[in-house]
Design a protein around this motif. Sequence first.
Motif, mmCIF file in Angstrom:
data_model
loop_
_atom_site.group_PDB
_atom_site.id
_atom_site.type_symbol
_atom_site.label_atom_id
_atom_site.label_comp_id
_atom_site.label_asym_id
_atom_site.label_seq_id
_atom_site.Cartn_x
_atom_site.Cartn_y
_atom_site.Cartn_z
ATOM 1 N N TRP A 1 0.849 -1.181 0.000
ATOM 2 C CA TRP A 1 0.000 0.000 0.000
ATOM 3 C C TRP A 1 0.883 1.229 0.000
ATOM 4 C CZ3 TRP A 1 0.967 -2.729 4.440
ATOM 5 C CH2 TRP A 1 1.348 -2.028 5.579
ATOM 6 N N LYS A 2 0.305 2.328 -0.440
ATOM 7 C CA LYS A 2 0.991 3.614 -0.444
ATOM 8 C C LYS A 2 0.239 4.560 0.460
ATOM 9 C CE LYS A 2 2.935 5.554 -3.847
ATOM 10 N NZ LYS A 2 3.274 6.231 -5.096
ATOM 11 N N ALA A 3 0.984 5.311 1.226
ATOM 12 C CA ALA A 3 0.439 6.380 2.057
ATOM 13 C C ALA A 3 1.301 7.602 1.770
ATOM 14 C CB ALA A 3 0.469 6.004 3.528
ATOM 15 N N GLY A 4 0.772 8.509 0.959
ATOM 16 C CA GLY A 4 1.586 9.635 0.522
ATOM 17 C C GLY A 4 2.738 9.135 -0.321
ATOM 18 N N ALA A 5 3.963 9.534 0.022
ATOM 19 C CA ALA A 5 5.144 9.126 -0.738
ATOM 20 C C ALA A 5 5.706 7.781 -0.269
ATOM 21 C CB ALA A 5 6.226 10.197 -0.621
ATOM 22 N N ASN A 6 5.148 7.221 0.797
ATOM 23 C CA ASN A 6 5.682 5.987 1.380
ATOM 24 C C ASN A 6 4.988 4.756 0.806
ATOM 25 O OD1 ASN A 6 7.354 7.441 3.215
ATOM 26 N ND2 ASN A 6 5.534 7.816 4.456
ATOM 27 N N THR A 7 5.786 3.821 0.300
ATOM 28 C CA THR A 7 5.263 2.537 -0.152
ATOM 29 C C THR A 7 5.596 1.493 0.900
ATOM 30 O OG1 THR A 7 5.535 3.118 -2.478
ATOM 31 C CG2 THR A 7 5.341 0.773 -1.955
ATOM 32 N N ARG A 8 4.568 0.780 1.353
ATOM 33 C CA ARG A 8 4.727 -0.216 2.417
ATOM 34 C C ARG A 8 4.471 -1.609 1.863
ATOM 35 N NH1 ARG A 8 7.220 3.158 5.817
ATOM 36 N NH2 ARG A 8 5.896 4.880 6.470
ATOM 37 N N THR A 9 5.231 -2.583 2.326
ATOM 38 C CA THR A 9 5.012 -3.985 1.970
ATOM 39 C C THR A 9 4.589 -4.726 3.218
ATOM 40 O OG1 THR A 9 6.691 -3.876 0.237
ATOM 41 C CG2 THR A 9 6.069 -6.072 1.023
ATOM 42 N N ALA A 10 3.466 -5.405 3.130
ATOM 43 C CA ALA A 10 2.920 -6.095 4.293
ATOM 44 C C ALA A 10 3.788 -7.270 4.706
ATOM 45 C CB ALA A 10 1.507 -6.583 3.985
ATOM 46 N N THR A 11 4.019 -7.378 6.005
ATOM 47 C CA THR A 11 4.647 -8.572 6.563
ATOM 48 C C THR A 11 3.571 -9.532 7.049
ATOM 49 O OG1 THR A 11 4.851 -7.455 8.692
ATOM 50 C CG2 THR A 11 6.772 -7.398 7.224
ATOM 51 N N GLY A 12 2.346 -9.033 7.104
ATOM 52 C CA GLY A 12 1.225 -9.873 7.503
ATOM 53 C C GLY A 12 -0.083 -9.275 7.029
ATOM 54 N N VAL A 13 -0.995 -10.138 6.611
ATOM 55 C CA VAL A 13 -2.344 -9.727 6.211
ATOM 56 C C VAL A 13 -3.312 -10.640 6.954
ATOM 57 C CG1 VAL A 13 -3.973 -9.438 4.310
ATOM 58 C CG2 VAL A 13 -1.549 -8.999 3.930
ATOM 59 N N SER A 14 -4.328 -10.061 7.562
ATOM 60 C CA SER A 14 -5.285 -10.875 8.310
ATOM 61 C C SER A 14 -6.701 -10.371 8.076
ATOM 62 C CB SER A 14 -4.964 -10.839 9.809
ATOM 63 O OG SER A 14 -5.102 -9.518 10.309
ATOM 64 N N VAL A 15 -7.646 -11.213 8.443
ATOM 65 C CA VAL A 15 -9.057 -10.844 8.400
ATOM 66 C C VAL A 15 -9.505 -10.610 9.830
ATOM 67 C CG1 VAL A 15 -11.382 -11.628 7.857
ATOM 68 C CG2 VAL A 15 -9.504 -12.150 6.310
ATOM 69 N N GLN A 16 -10.125 -9.464 10.057
ATOM 70 C CA GLN A 16 -10.687 -9.150 11.363
ATOM 71 C C GLN A 16 -12.124 -8.711 11.143
ATOM 72 O OE1 GLN A 16 -8.095 -6.377 13.384
ATOM 73 N NE2 GLN A 16 -6.295 -7.628 13.014
ATOM 74 N N ASN A 17 -13.044 -9.614 11.465
ATOM 75 C CA ASN A 17 -14.473 -9.399 11.220
ATOM 76 C C ASN A 17 -14.713 -9.135 9.740
ATOM 77 O OD1 ASN A 17 -15.164 -9.767 13.978
ATOM 78 N ND2 ASN A 17 -14.439 -7.707 14.395
ATOM 79 N N ASN A 18 -15.144 -7.924 9.376
ATOM 80 C CA ASN A 18 -15.429 -7.588 7.987
ATOM 81 C C ASN A 18 -14.329 -6.719 7.372
ATOM 82 O OD1 ASN A 18 -16.175 -5.469 9.698
ATOM 83 N ND2 ASN A 18 -17.645 -4.660 8.231
ATOM 84 N N SER A 19 -13.116 -6.857 7.894
ATOM 85 C CA SER A 19 -11.991 -6.041 7.425
ATOM 86 C C SER A 19 -10.807 -6.891 7.009
ATOM 87 C CB SER A 19 -11.532 -5.082 8.529
ATOM 88 O OG SER A 19 -12.557 -4.193 8.899
ATOM 89 N N LEU A 20 -10.060 -6.371 6.056
ATOM 90 C CA LEU A 20 -8.780 -6.931 5.643
ATOM 91 C C LEU A 20 -7.727 -5.977 6.195
ATOM 92 C CD1 LEU A 20 -8.040 -9.388 3.904
ATOM 93 C CD2 LEU A 20 -7.928 -7.875 1.944
ATOM 94 N N VAL A 21 -6.809 -6.494 7.016
ATOM 95 C CA VAL A 21 -5.819 -5.658 7.696
ATOM 96 C C VAL A 21 -4.425 -6.108 7.285
ATOM 97 C CG1 VAL A 21 -4.936 -4.884 9.931
ATOM 98 C CG2 VAL A 21 -7.383 -5.387 9.659
ATOM 99 N N ALA A 22 -3.616 -5.154 6.824
ATOM 100 C CA ALA A 22 -2.232 -5.444 6.456
ATOM 101 C C ALA A 22 -1.320 -4.584 7.322
ATOM 102 C CB ALA A 22 -1.995 -5.138 4.982
ATOM 103 N N THR A 23 -0.204 -5.168 7.733
ATOM 104 C CA THR A 23 0.743 -4.436 8.558
ATOM 105 C C THR A 23 2.166 -4.716 8.094
ATOM 106 O OG1 THR A 23 1.543 -4.064 10.812
ATOM 107 C CG2 THR A 23 0.791 -6.289 10.286
ATOM 108 N N ASP A 24 3.041 -3.742 8.341
ATOM 109 C CA ASP A 24 4.466 -3.959 8.093
ATOM 110 C C ASP A 24 5.223 -3.888 9.414
ATOM 111 O OD1 ASP A 24 4.660 -1.266 8.722
ATOM 112 O OD2 ASP A 24 5.682 -0.683 6.884
ATOM 113 N N ASN A 25 4.522 -4.165 10.509
ATOM 114 C CA ASN A 25 5.007 -4.162 11.890
ATOM 115 C C ASN A 25 5.117 -2.765 12.487
ATOM 116 O OD1 ASN A 25 5.179 -6.984 12.048
ATOM 117 N ND2 ASN A 25 7.221 -6.958 11.130
ATOM 118 N N ALA A 26 5.117 -1.715 11.690
ATOM 119 C CA ALA A 26 5.156 -0.358 12.221
ATOM 120 C C ALA A 26 3.963 0.465 11.750
ATOM 121 C CB ALA A 26 6.447 0.336 11.806
#
Length: 143
Positions: free
Chosen positions: A31-56
């Motif tokens: 995903w991109k947030a402004g100029a920052n491109t992030r690569t997920a280290t984990g993707v999970s399902v939480q209820n009706n959401s898809l959540v990706a994190t890069d630990n920070a």
Amino acid sequence: MKKILLATAAIGLLFTACKKDDDLPTTTNTWKAGANTRTATGVSVQNNSLVATDNANSITVTFGGTLPTTDGTFRIVGGTPDPGEVSVMVNEGTSVYYSTGNDNKDAKVKVASNKVSVEIPDVWAKNLLGTDSLFVSADLKQP
């Protein structure tokens, strides 16, 4: 002999005409947030959401109602999504950004083998506690 050749050709054509279509499209889990491109280290399902994190940092794509069970387009909104809509929240460092819904854009969703893949185009997201905003986009796949 003609019958054997015809049968062989027909079988060969049958196998080349078959296509496995239940694979999810190739995604980068980024995903991109402004100029920052992030690569997920984990993707999970939480209820009706898809959540990706890069630990920070993280991104959450929330579907109105439940996770989709069929391919489609979902309107990207601000606030709580209704069925057929999604909202996007990004945690970027200590800031939290929410999609505004002012872009009139859609997320593309694919579902294969009960797994959801979502593509979010560039949309505006506003800082929850500040006045700044940034473009957010994503390409995520349910594990």
